[in-house]
Design a protein around this motif. Structure first.
Motif, PDB file in Angstrom:
ATOM      1  N   GLY A  64       0.805  -1.205   0.000  1.00 33.43           N
ATOM      2  CA  GLY A  64       0.000   0.000   0.000  1.00 33.43           C
ATOM      3  C   GLY A  64       0.842   1.261   0.000  1.00 33.43           C
ATOM      4  N   ALA A  65       0.201   2.366   0.342  1.00 34.45           N
ATOM      5  CA  ALA A  65       0.843   3.673   0.284  1.00 34.45           C
ATOM      6  C   ALA A  65       2.005   3.797   1.258  1.00 34.45           C
ATOM      7  CB  ALA A  65      -0.198   4.752   0.561  1.00 34.45           C
ATOM      8  N   ILE A  66       1.867   3.243   2.445  1.00 34.16           N
ATOM      9  CA  ILE A  66       2.902   3.387   3.474  1.00 34.16           C
ATOM     10  C   ILE A  66       4.231   2.767   3.039  1.00 34.16           C
ATOM     11  CG2 ILE A  66       3.575   2.525   5.766  1.00 34.16           C
ATOM     12  CD1 ILE A  66       1.900   4.916   6.084  1.00 34.16           C
ATOM     13  N   SER A  67       4.194   1.638   2.350  1.00 37.23           N
ATOM     14  CA  SER A  67       5.436   0.946   1.992  1.00 37.23           C
ATOM     15  C   SER A  67       6.347   1.837   1.153  1.00 37.23           C
ATOM     16  CB  SER A  67       5.147  -0.360   1.257  1.00 37.23           C
ATOM     17  OG  SER A  67       4.539  -0.097   0.009  1.00 37.23           O
ATOM     18  N   ARG A  68       5.767   2.701   0.330  1.00 39.28           N
ATOM     19  CA  ARG A  68       6.563   3.605  -0.501  1.00 39.28           C
ATOM     20  C   ARG A  68       7.067   4.816   0.273  1.00 39.28           C
ATOM     21  NH1 ARG A  68       2.203   2.639  -4.738  1.00 39.28           N
ATOM     22  NH2 ARG A  68       3.042   0.878  -5.878  1.00 39.28           N
ATOM     23  N   MET A  69       6.413   5.125   1.378  1.00 40.90           N
ATOM     24  CA  MET A  69       6.770   6.315   2.154  1.00 40.90           C
ATOM     25  C   MET A  69       7.769   6.027   3.270  1.00 40.90           C
ATOM     26  SD  MET A  69       3.087   8.015   2.803  1.00 40.90           S
ATOM     27  CE  MET A  69       1.767   7.717   1.681  1.00 40.90           C
ATOM     28  N   LEU A  70       7.806   4.807   3.761  1.00 43.98           N
ATOM     29  CA  LEU A  70       8.571   4.521   4.971  1.00 43.98           C
ATOM     30  C   LEU A  70      10.063   4.815   4.864  1.00 43.98           C
ATOM     31  CD1 LEU A  70       6.976   1.328   6.532  1.00 43.98           C
ATOM     32  CD2 LEU A  70       6.926   3.674   7.376  1.00 43.98           C
ATOM     33  N   TRP A  71      10.725   4.387   3.790  1.00 42.79           N
ATOM     34  CA  TRP A  71      12.172   4.575   3.726  1.00 42.79           C
ATOM     35  C   TRP A  71      12.578   6.034   3.764  1.00 42.79           C
ATOM     36  CZ3 TRP A  71      15.410   1.405   5.506  1.00 42.79           C
ATOM     37  CH2 TRP A  71      15.141   0.055   5.476  1.00 42.79           C
ATOM     38  N   PRO A  72      12.005   6.910   2.945  1.00 45.63           N
ATOM     39  CA  PRO A  72      12.410   8.319   3.063  1.00 45.63           C
ATOM     40  C   PRO A  72      12.155   8.883   4.461  1.00 45.63           C
ATOM     41  CG  PRO A  72      11.108   7.987   1.078  1.00 45.63           C
ATOM     42  CD  PRO A  72      11.072   6.715   1.847  1.00 45.63           C
ATOM     43  N   PHE A  73      11.019   8.521   5.074  1.00 45.28           N
ATOM     44  CA  PHE A  73      10.713   9.023   6.410  1.00 45.28           C
ATOM     45  C   PHE A  73      11.667   8.439   7.444  1.00 45.28           C
ATOM     46  CE2 PHE A  73       6.917  10.652   4.494  1.00 45.28           C
ATOM     47  CZ  PHE A  73       6.530  11.717   5.304  1.00 45.28           C
ATOM     48  N   ARG A  74      11.994   7.159   7.331  1.00 53.44           N
ATOM     49  CA  ARG A  74      12.939   6.548   8.285  1.00 53.44           C
ATOM     50  C   ARG A  74      14.323   7.176   8.188  1.00 53.44           C
ATOM     51  NH1 ARG A  74      10.553   0.567   7.929  1.00 53.44           N
ATOM     52  NH2 ARG A  74       9.390   0.666   9.876  1.00 53.44           N
ATOM     53  N   LEU A  75      14.678   7.644   6.988  1.00 51.28           N
ATOM     54  CA  LEU A  75      15.967   8.304   6.788  1.00 51.28           C
ATOM     55  C   LEU A  75      15.930   9.783   7.158  1.00 51.28           C
ATOM     56  CD1 LEU A  75      16.955   6.659   3.378  1.00 51.28           C
ATOM     57  CD2 LEU A  75      17.898   6.148   5.649  1.00 51.28           C
ATOM     58  N   GLY A  76      14.766  10.269   7.616  1.00 54.22           N
ATOM     59  CA  GLY A  76      14.634  11.688   7.954  1.00 54.22           C
ATOM     60  C   GLY A  76      14.464  12.578   6.740  1.00 54.22           C
ATOM     61  N   LEU A  77      14.103  11.977   5.597  1.00 51.30           N
ATOM     62  CA  LEU A  77      13.958  12.723   4.344  1.00 51.30           C
ATOM     63  C   LEU A  77      12.494  12.894   3.930  1.00 51.30           C
ATOM     64  CD1 LEU A  77      16.806  10.940   2.347  1.00 51.30           C
ATOM     65  CD2 LEU A  77      16.927  13.137   3.566  1.00 51.30           C
ATOM     66  N   GLY A  78      11.568  12.557   4.808  1.00 50.07           N
ATOM     67  CA  GLY A  78      10.154  12.649   4.481  1.00 50.07           C
ATOM     68  C   GLY A  78       9.600  14.025   4.766  1.00 50.07           C
ATOM     69  N   GLY A  79       8.444  14.271   4.172  1.00 44.80           N
ATOM     70  CA  GLY A  79       7.770  15.541   4.396  1.00 44.80           C
ATOM     71  C   GLY A  79       6.561  15.662   3.498  1.00 44.80           C
ATOM     72  N   PRO A  80       5.892  16.797   3.562  1.00 46.26           N
ATOM     73  CA  PRO A  80       4.677  16.982   2.761  1.00 46.26           C
ATOM     74  C   PRO A  80       4.968  17.128   1.271  1.00 46.26           C
ATOM     75  CG  PRO A  80       5.182  18.960   4.032  1.00 46.26           C
ATOM     76  CD  PRO A  80       6.175  17.918   4.427  1.00 46.26           C
ATOM     77  N   LEU A  81       3.937  16.857   0.478  1.00 42.79           N
ATOM     78  CA  LEU A  81       4.015  17.051  -0.974  1.00 42.79           C
ATOM     79  C   LEU A  81       3.450  18.429  -1.308  1.00 42.79           C
ATOM     80  CD1 LEU A  81       2.649  13.605  -2.219  1.00 42.79           C
ATOM     81  CD2 LEU A  81       5.021  14.268  -1.808  1.00 42.79           C
ATOM     82  N   GLY A  82       4.161  19.178  -2.130  1.00 44.92           N
ATOM     83  CA  GLY A  82       3.694  20.513  -2.513  1.00 44.92           C
ATOM     84  C   GLY A  82       3.502  21.399  -1.299  1.00 44.92           C
ATOM     85  N   SER A  83       2.359  22.068  -1.244  1.00 42.32           N
ATOM     86  CA  SER A  83       2.082  22.975  -0.130  1.00 42.32           C
ATOM     87  C   SER A  83       1.844  22.231   1.176  1.00 42.32           C
ATOM     88  CB  SER A  83       0.847  23.829  -0.444  1.00 42.32           C
ATOM     89  OG  SER A  83      -0.326  23.022  -0.409  1.00 42.32           O
ATOM     90  N   GLY A  84       1.409  20.965   1.085  1.00 38.86           N
ATOM     91  CA  GLY A  84       1.066  20.198   2.278  1.00 38.86           C
ATOM     92  C   GLY A  84      -0.303  20.543   2.838  1.00 38.86           C
ATOM     93  N   LEU A  85      -0.986  21.502   2.253  1.00 43.39           N
ATOM     94  CA  LEU A  85      -2.296  21.936   2.747  1.00 43.39           C
ATOM     95  C   LEU A  85      -3.448  21.106   2.191  1.00 43.39           C
ATOM     96  CD1 LEU A  85      -1.766  25.809   2.475  1.00 43.39           C
ATOM     97  CD2 LEU A  85      -1.537  24.348   4.511  1.00 43.39           C
ATOM     98  N   GLN A  86      -3.193  20.336   1.136  1.00 46.33           N
ATOM     99  CA  GLN A  86      -4.249  19.570   0.479  1.00 46.33           C
ATOM    100  C   GLN A  86      -4.780  18.471   1.393  1.00 46.33           C
ATOM    101  OE1 GLN A  86      -1.037  19.637  -0.232  1.00 46.33           O
ATOM    102  NE2 GLN A  86      -0.286  17.763  -1.175  1.00 46.33           N
ATOM    103  N   PRO A  87      -6.098  18.229   1.337  1.00 46.66           N
ATOM    104  CA  PRO A  87      -6.697  17.157   2.144  1.00 46.66           C
ATOM    105  C   PRO A  87      -6.104  15.797   1.776  1.00 46.66           C
ATOM    106  CG  PRO A  87      -8.388  18.569   1.195  1.00 46.66           C
ATOM    107  CD  PRO A  87      -7.094  18.951   0.553  1.00 46.66           C
ATOM    108  N   PHE A  88      -6.074  14.904   2.769  1.00 48.98           N
ATOM    109  CA  PHE A  88      -5.498  13.575   2.589  1.00 48.98           C
ATOM    110  C   PHE A  88      -6.500  12.540   3.095  1.00 48.98           C
ATOM    111  CE2 PHE A  88      -2.716  10.000   3.750  1.00 48.98           C
ATOM    112  CZ  PHE A  88      -1.955   9.885   2.603  1.00 48.98           C
ATOM    113  N   PRO A  89      -7.395  12.038   2.224  1.00 47.40           N
ATOM    114  CA  PRO A  89      -8.388  11.046   2.656  1.00 47.40           C
ATOM    115  C   PRO A  89      -7.729   9.684   2.883  1.00 47.40           C
ATOM    116  CG  PRO A  89      -8.602  11.437   0.309  1.00 47.40           C
ATOM    117  CD  PRO A  89      -7.531  12.368   0.807  1.00 47.40           C
ATOM    118  N   TRP A  90      -7.767   9.181   4.107  1.00 43.78           N
ATOM    119  CA  TRP A  90      -7.057   7.958   4.462  1.00 43.78           C
ATOM    120  C   TRP A  90      -7.979   7.011   5.222  1.00 43.78           C
ATOM    121  CZ3 TRP A  90      -6.594   6.376   9.509  1.00 43.78           C
ATOM    122  CH2 TRP A  90      -6.947   7.318  10.478  1.00 43.78           C
ATOM    123  N   ILE A  91      -7.547   5.736   5.278  1.00 40.68           N
ATOM    124  CA  ILE A  91      -8.233   4.726   6.078  1.00 40.68           C
ATOM    125  C   ILE A  91      -7.236   3.625   6.421  1.00 40.68           C
ATOM    126  CG2 ILE A  91      -9.061   3.440   4.059  1.00 40.68           C
ATOM    127  CD1 ILE A  91     -11.629   2.855   5.807  1.00 40.68           C
TER     128      ILE A  91
END
Length: 193
Positions: A64-91
């Protein structure tokens, strides 16, 4: 029974809230595709009842979505996309499967059900990035510029990521489903534990 991505059905908007009764499905390739899937799921004149679950971004431990996000975030390289203000519908994946089971086991339920967390309308991409960073014990300070998102994902997918939708699970809650993970912080802690 069918399941589709709600973000693909509703028009991107930073302010409008969409319920299961909101219009959509006619403004770009993804919205037309979701409309076609939903139309194919309904067999007119059939004695079987039809139900569609429109899911947000599904968060779970495996894939899922998390698997693609984890490595950059674990390396301290994660963050918002674009402005970061856009809604993020999750479940959380457990809630998505819970909604599907709830609808299947409740004979009177049919129609459209939004499979998103009740706190999803107030979650922005930036707040999601902060919560994921906190769950991992890492900073989430590096913003991915909008031009880079467009270059990697193309214009149509990038618009889904950079604009987002505020999706509300109105009929899902009215049907009596009780969310296991209504809160993003608890959902992410469960996933990364």
């Amino acid at each position: 029974m069918s399941s589709t991505l709600s973000a693909g059905y509703y028009r991107p908007s930073p302010t409008e809230e969409y319920t299961e009764d909101s219009a959509g499905g006619d403004f770009d390739f993804f919205s037309c595709l979701v409309s076609s899937w939903e139309a194919a799921a309904v067999i007119h004149g059939s004695p079987t009842r039809g139900a569609v679950v429109r899911s947000g971004v599904v968060l779970g431990r495996d894939g899922g979505a998390i698997s693609r996000m984890l490595w950059p975030f674990r390396l301290g390289l994660g963050g918002p996309l674009g402005s970061g203000l856009q809604p993020f519908p999750w479940i959380h994946v457990r809630d998505l499967s819970g909604i599907v089971c709830h609808v299947l086991e409740s004979e009177g339920l049919q129609g459209i059900f939004n499979g998103v967390s009740p706190s999803s309308p107030s979650t922005s991409n930036g707040s999601f990035a902060q919560e994921l960073g906190a769950a991992l014990g890492r900073p989430a300070l590096l913003t991915v510029p909008a031009w880079a998102v467009r270059a990697v994902f193309g214009a149509e997918r990038a618009s889904m990521l950079l604009e987002g939708q505020r999706v509300v699970p109105k009929r899902t809650l009215e049907s009596g489903y009780h969310f296991i993970f209504p809160d993003l912080s608890a959902a992410l802690k469960d996933i990364v534990a």
